[in-house]
Motif scaffolding. Structure first.
Motif, short mmCIF file in Angstrom:
data_model
loop_
_atom_site.label_atom_id
_atom_site.label_comp_id
_atom_site.label_asym_id
_atom_site.label_seq_id
_atom_site.Cartn_x
_atom_site.Cartn_y
_atom_site.Cartn_z
N ALA A 8 -18.54 164.14 -28.07
CA ALA A 8 -17.79 162.71 -28.58
C ALA A 8 -16.90 162.00 -27.67
N THR A 9 -16.41 163.09 -26.33
CA THR A 9 -16.55 162.22 -25.79
C THR A 9 -16.82 161.54 -24.60
N GLY A 10 -17.75 162.07 -23.62
CA GLY A 10 -18.78 161.30 -23.30
C GLY A 10 -19.37 160.15 -23.52
N VAL A 68 -23.94 164.17 -35.86
CA VAL A 68 -24.57 163.53 -34.78
C VAL A 68 -24.07 164.26 -33.09
N HIS A 69 -25.02 164.65 -32.84
CA HIS A 69 -25.17 165.61 -31.91
C HIS A 69 -25.61 165.41 -30.54
N LEU A 70 -24.24 164.44 -29.44
CA LEU A 70 -24.37 164.29 -28.47
C LEU A 70 -24.75 164.39 -27.30
N LEU A 71 -23.89 166.38 -27.67
CA LEU A 71 -23.72 167.04 -26.88
C LEU A 71 -25.05 167.63 -25.12
N GLY A 72 -24.25 167.44 -24.05
CA GLY A 72 -25.89 168.31 -23.02
C GLY A 72 -25.40 167.94 -21.85
N GLU A 73 -25.41 168.53 -20.96
CA GLU A 73 -25.05 168.59 -19.61
C GLU A 73 -25.55 167.27 -18.99
N GLY A 74 -24.76 167.34 -17.90
CA GLY A 74 -25.18 165.61 -17.44
C GLY A 74 -26.40 166.33 -16.78
N ILE A 75 -27.44 165.08 -16.42
CA ILE A 75 -28.47 165.62 -15.31
C ILE A 75 -28.78 164.64 -14.28
N ALA A 76 -27.65 163.92 -14.01
CA ALA A 76 -27.45 163.43 -12.64
C ALA A 76 -26.47 163.84 -12.06
N LEU A 171 -27.83 151.53 -20.99
CA LEU A 171 -26.74 150.31 -20.25
C LEU A 171 -25.53 149.94 -20.48
N SER A 172 -24.74 150.50 -19.37
CA SER A 172 -23.39 150.59 -19.89
C SER A 172 -22.11 150.46 -18.26
N THR A 173 -21.49 149.75 -18.36
CA THR A 173 -20.47 149.84 -16.74
C THR A 173 -19.76 150.87 -16.69
N GLU A 174 -19.15 151.80 -18.20
CA GLU A 174 -18.70 153.28 -17.89
C GLU A 174 -19.57 154.09 -18.03
N GLY A 175 -20.23 154.03 -17.78
CA GLY A 175 -20.88 155.17 -17.14
C GLY A 175 -22.60 155.13 -17.52
N GLY A 176 -23.68 156.53 -17.14
CA GLY A 176 -24.67 155.76 -16.86
C GLY A 176 -25.08 156.02 -15.78
N ALA A 177 -26.57 155.40 -15.91
CA ALA A 177 -27.00 154.71 -14.33
C ALA A 177 -26.74 153.15 -13.67
#
Length: 303
Positions: A8-10, A68-76, A171-177
């Motif tokens: 939830a904090t991602g 809702v399971h969204l957990l996972g180590e970042g891949i980038a 796509l987001s300005t808060e994180g990701g690619a």
């Protein structure tokens, strides 16, 4: 609804939780850093859970309508060392098995599990149109996704309807690619990666959240569903469109060799390979994308 959320904090999790709260849902949030979670979601029940240490606490999922399971180590985060690849895999696979152990022992059990996966499942397929019926291809990410989804599907053995959310580039300005791409483009250093022919199957953060909420409101959706917009773009098209929206040229391609030297295996699988993924099950289920085309999505985020 009473909904439990991991991850939830991602940046996806934060947006989802805020949307669910605005709609009047009750949340239970699972996090390693409980202080951060409590700061983000004041007044919401926060359960401390390290996904690799074991299952969530006994009883913590009792009475939830959905998880809702969204957990996972970042891949980038950088080059894929053997240690980092193990962390990427185990955070997803073992973490999901651990979650399903508590799901099994819950009373009453949640009716629905939405478990995150990724379009890396499909591997690199050139210009082939890919949907939820397409087979898996070999490769590190494909192998991880297959094992990740197999772990989630153990919930079905306990009568829990399970959805595998194969997410593309959010796509987001808060994180990701996109957030990482903005600085070089704003400094007039943007351009295609490698040949630029590889497909980028993207989704606006608002549609990622919207699709999850659509699934939460459905009694029928189960199995894999692609969380990607109907209008995928090649990397060249994406770069040109981003440059146009920002008012910057996209004329400085980054050679594939440079990316491989800097990032190793990660460069090939994340940046130079691609998938042309279509959200056929999402559309068939009645979900209406707010941002089906790339330029509209980027303008919404950046202007």
């Amino acid at each position: 609804m009473r909904i439990a959320v991991t991850g939830a904090t991602g940046f996806i999790g934060k947006s989802l939780c805020r949307s669910l709260l605005r709609a009047g849902n009750q949340l239970v949030v699972f996090a390693r850093d409980t202080r951060n979670a409590q700061t983000l979601f004041p007044g919401i029940r926060v359960v401390e859970w390290d996904a690799l240490e074991g299952p969530p606490p006994v009883g913590s999922l009792d009475g939830a309508d959905a998880v809702v399971h969204l957990l996972g180590e970042g891949i980038a985060k950088g080059r894929w060392s053997a240690k980092q690849k193990e962390a990427i895999r185990e955070s997803r696979v073992q973490g999901t098995y651990n979650l399903c152990e508590t799901l099994r022992d819950s009373s009453p059990r949640p009716r629905l599990l939405i478990s995150s996966s990724a379009i890396g499942f499909y591997g690199s397929r050139g210009d082939e149109d890919l949907d939820e019926s397409s087979a898996r291809e070999s490769g590190f990410l494909g192998d991880v996704c297959e094992a990740w989804e197999a772990a989630a599907m153990t919930a079905e053995q306990h009568g829990i309807r399970t959805v595998l959310l194969r997410t593309g580039i959010v796509l987001s300005t808060e994180g990701g690619a996109l957030a990482k791409m903005l600085l070089p483009f704003k400094m007039f250093l943007g351009g295609a990666l490698g040949s630029g022919k590889q497909w980028m199957s993207w989704i606006h953060l608002e549609d990622e959240v919207g699709l999850i909420r659509h699934i939460l409101g459905s009694d029928e959706i189960k199995g894999p569903i692609n969380a990607t917009a109907p209008g995928p773009a090649t990397n060249y098209e994406f770069s040109k469109t981003l440059g146009r929206v920002l008012g910057r040229p996209a004329i400085l391609p980054t050679p594939a060799l440079v990316l491989k030297l800097l990032l190793g295996e990660m460069a090939q699988e994340l940046l130079l390979n691609g998938q042309k993924v279509l959200p056929r099950r999402a559309v068939a289920s009645g979900y209406q994308f707010r941002f089906p085309e790339l330029e509209g999505a980027l303008r919404d985020l950046l202007q």
